[in-house]
Design a protein around this motif. Structure first.
Motif, PDB file in Angstrom:
ATOM      1  N   ARG A   1       0.857  -1.198   0.000  1.00  0.00           N
ATOM      2  CA  ARG A   1       0.000   0.000   0.000  1.00  0.00           C
ATOM      3  C   ARG A   1       0.883   1.235   0.000  1.00  0.00           C
ATOM      4  O   ARG A   1       1.889   1.289   0.722  1.00  0.00           O
ATOM      5  CB  ARG A   1      -0.923  -0.001   1.210  1.00  0.00           C
ATOM      6  N   VAL A   2       0.491   2.210  -0.768  1.00  0.00           N
ATOM      7  CA  VAL A   2       1.297   3.430  -0.886  1.00  0.00           C
ATOM      8  C   VAL A   2       1.543   4.057   0.485  1.00  0.00           C
ATOM      9  O   VAL A   2       2.660   4.479   0.797  1.00  0.00           O
ATOM     10  CB  VAL A   2       0.608   4.440  -1.829  1.00  0.00           C
ATOM     11  N   SER A   3       0.512   4.081   1.315  1.00  0.00           N
ATOM     12  CA  SER A   3       0.634   4.730   2.620  1.00  0.00           C
ATOM     13  C   SER A   3       1.676   4.068   3.508  1.00  0.00           C
ATOM     14  O   SER A   3       2.197   4.699   4.436  1.00  0.00           O
ATOM     15  CB  SER A   3      -0.725   4.731   3.335  1.00  0.00           C
ATOM     16  N   ASP A   4       1.997   2.787   3.238  1.00  0.00           N
ATOM     17  CA  ASP A   4       2.993   2.074   4.035  1.00  0.00           C
ATOM     18  C   ASP A   4       4.412   2.239   3.503  1.00  0.00           C
ATOM     19  O   ASP A   4       5.361   1.753   4.128  1.00  0.00           O
ATOM     20  CB  ASP A   4       2.659   0.581   4.086  1.00  0.00           C
ATOM     21  N   HIS A   5       4.551   2.888   2.349  1.00  0.00           N
ATOM     22  CA  HIS A   5       5.863   2.946   1.700  1.00  0.00           C
ATOM     23  C   HIS A   5       6.283   4.375   1.339  1.00  0.00           C
ATOM     24  O   HIS A   5       7.028   4.583   0.376  1.00  0.00           O
ATOM     25  CB  HIS A   5       5.855   2.070   0.434  1.00  0.00           C
ATOM     26  N   ILE A   6       5.822   5.336   2.091  1.00  0.00           N
ATOM     27  CA  ILE A   6       6.163   6.740   1.804  1.00  0.00           C
ATOM     28  C   ILE A   6       7.672   6.965   1.883  1.00  0.00           C
ATOM     29  O   ILE A   6       8.257   7.641   1.030  1.00  0.00           O
ATOM     30  CB  ILE A   6       5.425   7.685   2.771  1.00  0.00           C
ATOM     31  N   SER A   7       8.315   6.388   2.895  1.00  0.00           N
ATOM     32  CA  SER A   7       9.761   6.597   3.044  1.00  0.00           C
ATOM     33  C   SER A   7      10.529   6.016   1.863  1.00  0.00           C
ATOM     34  O   SER A   7      11.505   6.608   1.395  1.00  0.00           O
ATOM     35  CB  SER A   7      10.252   5.980   4.355  1.00  0.00           C
ATOM     36  N   SER A   8      10.082   4.841   1.358  1.00  0.00           N
ATOM     37  CA  SER A   8      10.739   4.241   0.186  1.00  0.00           C
ATOM     38  C   SER A   8      10.539   5.107  -1.050  1.00  0.00           C
ATOM     39  O   SER A   8      11.457   5.274  -1.865  1.00  0.00           O
ATOM     40  CB  SER A   8      10.182   2.838  -0.071  1.00  0.00           C
ATOM     41  N   ILE A   9       9.337   5.652  -1.195  1.00  0.00           N
ATOM     42  CA  ILE A   9       9.043   6.516  -2.336  1.00  0.00           C
ATOM     43  C   ILE A   9       9.881   7.795  -2.259  1.00  0.00           C
ATOM     44  O   ILE A   9      10.468   8.239  -3.262  1.00  0.00           O
ATOM     45  CB  ILE A   9       7.541   6.845  -2.383  1.00  0.00           C
ATOM     46  N   GLU A  10       9.951   8.367  -1.071  1.00  0.00           N
ATOM     47  CA  GLU A  10      10.750   9.588  -0.890  1.00  0.00           C
ATOM     48  C   GLU A  10      12.214   9.331  -1.236  1.00  0.00           C
ATOM     49  O   GLU A  10      12.856  10.142  -1.923  1.00  0.00           O
ATOM     50  CB  GLU A  10      10.633  10.065   0.556  1.00  0.00           C
ATOM     51  N   SER A  11      12.741   8.204  -0.786  1.00  0.00           N
ATOM     52  CA  SER A  11      14.130   7.859  -1.080  1.00  0.00           C
ATOM     53  C   SER A  11      14.359   7.662  -2.571  1.00  0.00           C
ATOM     54  O   SER A  11      15.388   8.071  -3.127  1.00  0.00           O
ATOM     55  CB  SER A  11      14.507   6.583  -0.322  1.00  0.00           C
ATOM     56  N   PHE A  12      13.380   7.052  -3.239  1.00  0.00           N
ATOM     57  CA  PHE A  12      13.459   6.817  -4.679  1.00  0.00           C
ATOM     58  C   PHE A  12      13.532   8.154  -5.419  1.00  0.00           C
ATOM     59  O   PHE A  12      14.374   8.347  -6.312  1.00  0.00           O
ATOM     60  CB  PHE A  12      12.225   6.018  -5.116  1.00  0.00           C
ATOM     61  N   VAL A  13      12.656   9.066  -5.051  1.00  0.00           N
ATOM     62  CA  VAL A  13      12.627  10.390  -5.694  1.00  0.00           C
ATOM     63  C   VAL A  13      13.930  11.133  -5.440  1.00  0.00           C
ATOM     64  O   VAL A  13      14.495  11.759  -6.350  1.00  0.00           O
ATOM     65  CB  VAL A  13      11.426  11.205  -5.181  1.00  0.00           C
ATOM     66  N   LYS A  14      14.428  11.066  -4.223  1.00  0.00           N
ATOM     67  CA  LYS A  14      15.664  11.783  -3.870  1.00  0.00           C
ATOM     68  C   LYS A  14      16.842  11.282  -4.694  1.00  0.00           C
ATOM     69  O   LYS A  14      17.692  12.071  -5.143  1.00  0.00           O
ATOM     70  CB  LYS A  14      15.969  11.631  -2.383  1.00  0.00           C
ATOM     71  N   THR A  15      16.901   9.975  -4.920  1.00  0.00           N
ATOM     72  CA  THR A  15      17.988   9.419  -5.738  1.00  0.00           C
ATOM     73  C   THR A  15      17.932   9.970  -7.154  1.00  0.00           C
ATOM     74  O   THR A  15      18.971  10.331  -7.739  1.00  0.00           O
ATOM     75  CB  THR A  15      17.899   7.881  -5.764  1.00  0.00           C
ATOM     76  N   LEU A  16      16.738  10.041  -7.723  1.00  0.00           N
ATOM     77  CA  LEU A  16      16.600  10.593  -9.072  1.00  0.00           C
ATOM     78  C   LEU A  16      16.972  12.067  -9.103  1.00  0.00           C
ATOM     79  O   LEU A  16      17.575  12.552 -10.078  1.00  0.00           O
ATOM     80  CB  LEU A  16      15.164  10.393  -9.579  1.00  0.00           C
ATOM     81  N   LEU A  17      16.645  12.813  -8.045  1.00  0.00           N
ATOM     82  CA  LEU A  17      17.048  14.222  -7.944  1.00  0.00           C
ATOM     83  C   LEU A  17      18.569  14.343  -7.849  1.00  0.00           C
ATOM     84  O   LEU A  17      19.185  15.158  -8.558  1.00  0.00           O
ATOM     85  CB  LEU A  17      16.397  14.877  -6.727  1.00  0.00           C
TER      86      LEU A  17
END
Length: 510
Positions: free
Chosen positions: A148-164
């Motif tokens: 569920r997206v709500s359970d993986h916010i930290s993983s999503i944030e980390s993913f975006v930060k790597t691309l940045l």
């Protein structure tokens, strides 16, 4: 360990007549061939399925956005994907590790919460619970892993930060982060580029750039990151969750054909960029739309949907699955009463055959059994042909026709008024058909809301058969008419009687 030699890849290319990579942009995996061929939208042709481990494969399905009840359009997608997964597991003996993503943070969920004065989390939990209940009613196996997206916010944030950090994405003044499609030269490999439906924004560098992270707006939930407040974009969710569960590459990624572009295209682009790979998902499985009469897609926006509970008031889950089996998973499937009635008739043919086979083998005849090599030859031939059909991009429609041919050939033996008796081949054929259909997710169980027990129905059908047989011998039209009345009355109670010279059988039609 990767066991395949380079020369094998060249042989596979020759067998499949694969186009050169420059044309297809699809990379043939190195590993262990399974003998299975599936259509790949990147290669635009059927390609061999090759796994790193010969017995293990990873599978991710894009799940529901839980803002409303599921309808038959969703049902047909998930039933067909369930069929494909069952083929991989039961016919090809692959240990399939399945995961599904559930979008529980989204514009539609937030809007539904605001319109109903309900917390968006409550909305999501309500409709997700309903979704799993509907899938269970349709005998769709639950995935091993639910993300569920709500359970993986930290993983999503980390993913975006790597691309940045890698300069493959950029943040704008409003807190939105966009993926820079100009930095990914293979963007558009799943489908030729078209309107991505992404909102036009003056902050974008390129029209095709898409939001990885949405900047915060009033009355919306948000999370605080190093680049500002906001929440995940739609496409980034699956990439981050799949990467967390399966790592840098996945074997199968599945969903409806409407997700091919832009959702899956964007997933592939951002995942390849994140993992620094040319290919992230090796095999894309896309299911065709469900159409109502007139070749119109079933969708909420067109207000032509049918709910899953409404379907099950008229037809069984087995009947709907049979309709799915009789169609090609990749192409549109029409939903009409005619289609469903045909599926029901086919399902009943199998049920009648299995009952007739049981009666045949357990009759009180005195003749000795014979082996009937010819019938066994037909069985072995059909078994082999069906396995090959399943290996050829999950061709279940051909298999159903093959099984119908098999029961038609066998019925000639069962119904023949001869002294020969062939219980062994009849049992083997009935067992094969039962196993084949149950492996595809059919229950083949008699279920009914009537309070009548099966034994009472058996007694009634046997009594009617005796009366009808005597009436036929005496040509008593009055008794025959009474037997027809009983048959029609039983049919109205969802019990269909099948008459024959030797015996009568019955099945529930719902």
């Amino acid at each position: 360990m990767r066991k395949i030699l380079p020369i094998f890849s060249r042989k596979l290319s020759h067998v499949c007549n694969l186009k050169p990579y420059k044309e297809t942009k699809w990379l043939m995996p190195i590993g262990n061939p399974t003998g299975l061929y599936v259509y790949n939208c990147v290669a635009e042709q059927k390609v061999p399925v090759i796994l790193n481990d010969p017995h293990i494969a990873t599978w991710y399905s894009c799940g529901p956005t839980v803002y409303d009840s599921a309808h038959l359009g969703h049902a047909s997608c998930y039933v067909k994907l369930d069929i494909v997964q069952r083929i991989l597991k039961t016919f090809l003996n692959i240990k399939l590790v399945t995961a599904m993503g559930v979008t529980d943070i989204d514009d539609k969920i937030i809007r539904k919460g605001l319109n109903t004065n309900t917390d968006y989390r409550t909305v999501a939990k309500q409709y997700e619970h309903e979704f799993w209940l509907d899938m269970a009613k349709l005998n769709v196996e639950k995935p091993m892993i639910i993300t569920r997206v709500s359970d993986h916010i930290s993983s999503i944030e980390s993913f975006v930060k790597t691309l940045l950090d890698n300069q493959q994405a950029y943040a704008t003044n409003d807190g939105t982060v966009y993926f820079d499609t100009s930095k990914f030269p293979y963007y558009g490999k799943l489908q030729k580029m078209q309107d991505s439906s992404e909102p036009i924004s003056k902050h974008k560098r390129n029209n095709m750039d898409f939001a990885l992270w949405k900047g915060h707006k009033p009355d919306e939930p948000y999370w605080t990151t190093s680049w500002g407040k906001g929440r995940p974009g739609w496409h980034i969710e699956c990439s981050a969750m799949v990467s967390k569960v399966f790592g840098s590459q996945i074997d199968f990624h599945a969903g409806g054909i409407d997700l091919l572009f832009p959702h899956h295209e964007n997933e592939e682009a951002q995942s390849c960029a994140y993992h620094n790979k040319r290919q992230w998902a090796n095999y894309w499985i896309h299911v065709g739309h469900l159409h109502v009469k007139g070749d119109v897609k079933m969708s909420k926006s067109l207000k032509n949907t049918v709910s899953i509970p409404t379907l099950l008031e008229t037809y069984s889950a087995d009947t709907f699955r049979m309709a799915c089996l009789m169609s090609n998973y990749r192409y549109p499937m029409e939903f009409t009463d005619e289609v469903m009635k045909t599926a029901e008739e086919v399902l009943n043919k199998f049920k009648f055959f299995l009952k007739d086979a049981y009666v045949y083998v357990n009759n009180n005849a005195t003749q000795s059994a014979d082996y009937a090599d010819t019938m066994l030859d037909i069985l072995w031939r059909e078994e082999e042909a069906n396995l090959e059909a399943l290996k050829a991009d999950f061709d279940t429609a051909t298999c159903i026709n093959s099984l119908l041919f098999l029961i038609s050939s066998t019925h000639k033996i069962i119904k023949a008024d001869t002294a020969e008796f062939y219980p062994v081949p009849i049992v083997l054929i009935a067992d094969y058909i039962t196993n084949f259909l149950t492996k595809l997710g059919l229950k083949l169980q008699d279920t009914s809301e009537q309070s009548i027990s099966n034994s009472l129905i058996d007694t009634l059908v046997e009594f009617r058969h005796s009366v009808r047989t005597n009436a036929l011998g005496k040509k008593d039209k009055e008794l025959l008419s009474a037997c027809d009345v009983v048959r029609d009355k039983m049919k109205s109670l969802k019990v269909q009687i099948n008459d024959s010279n030797k015996t009568a059988s019955w099945v529930f039609t719902k």
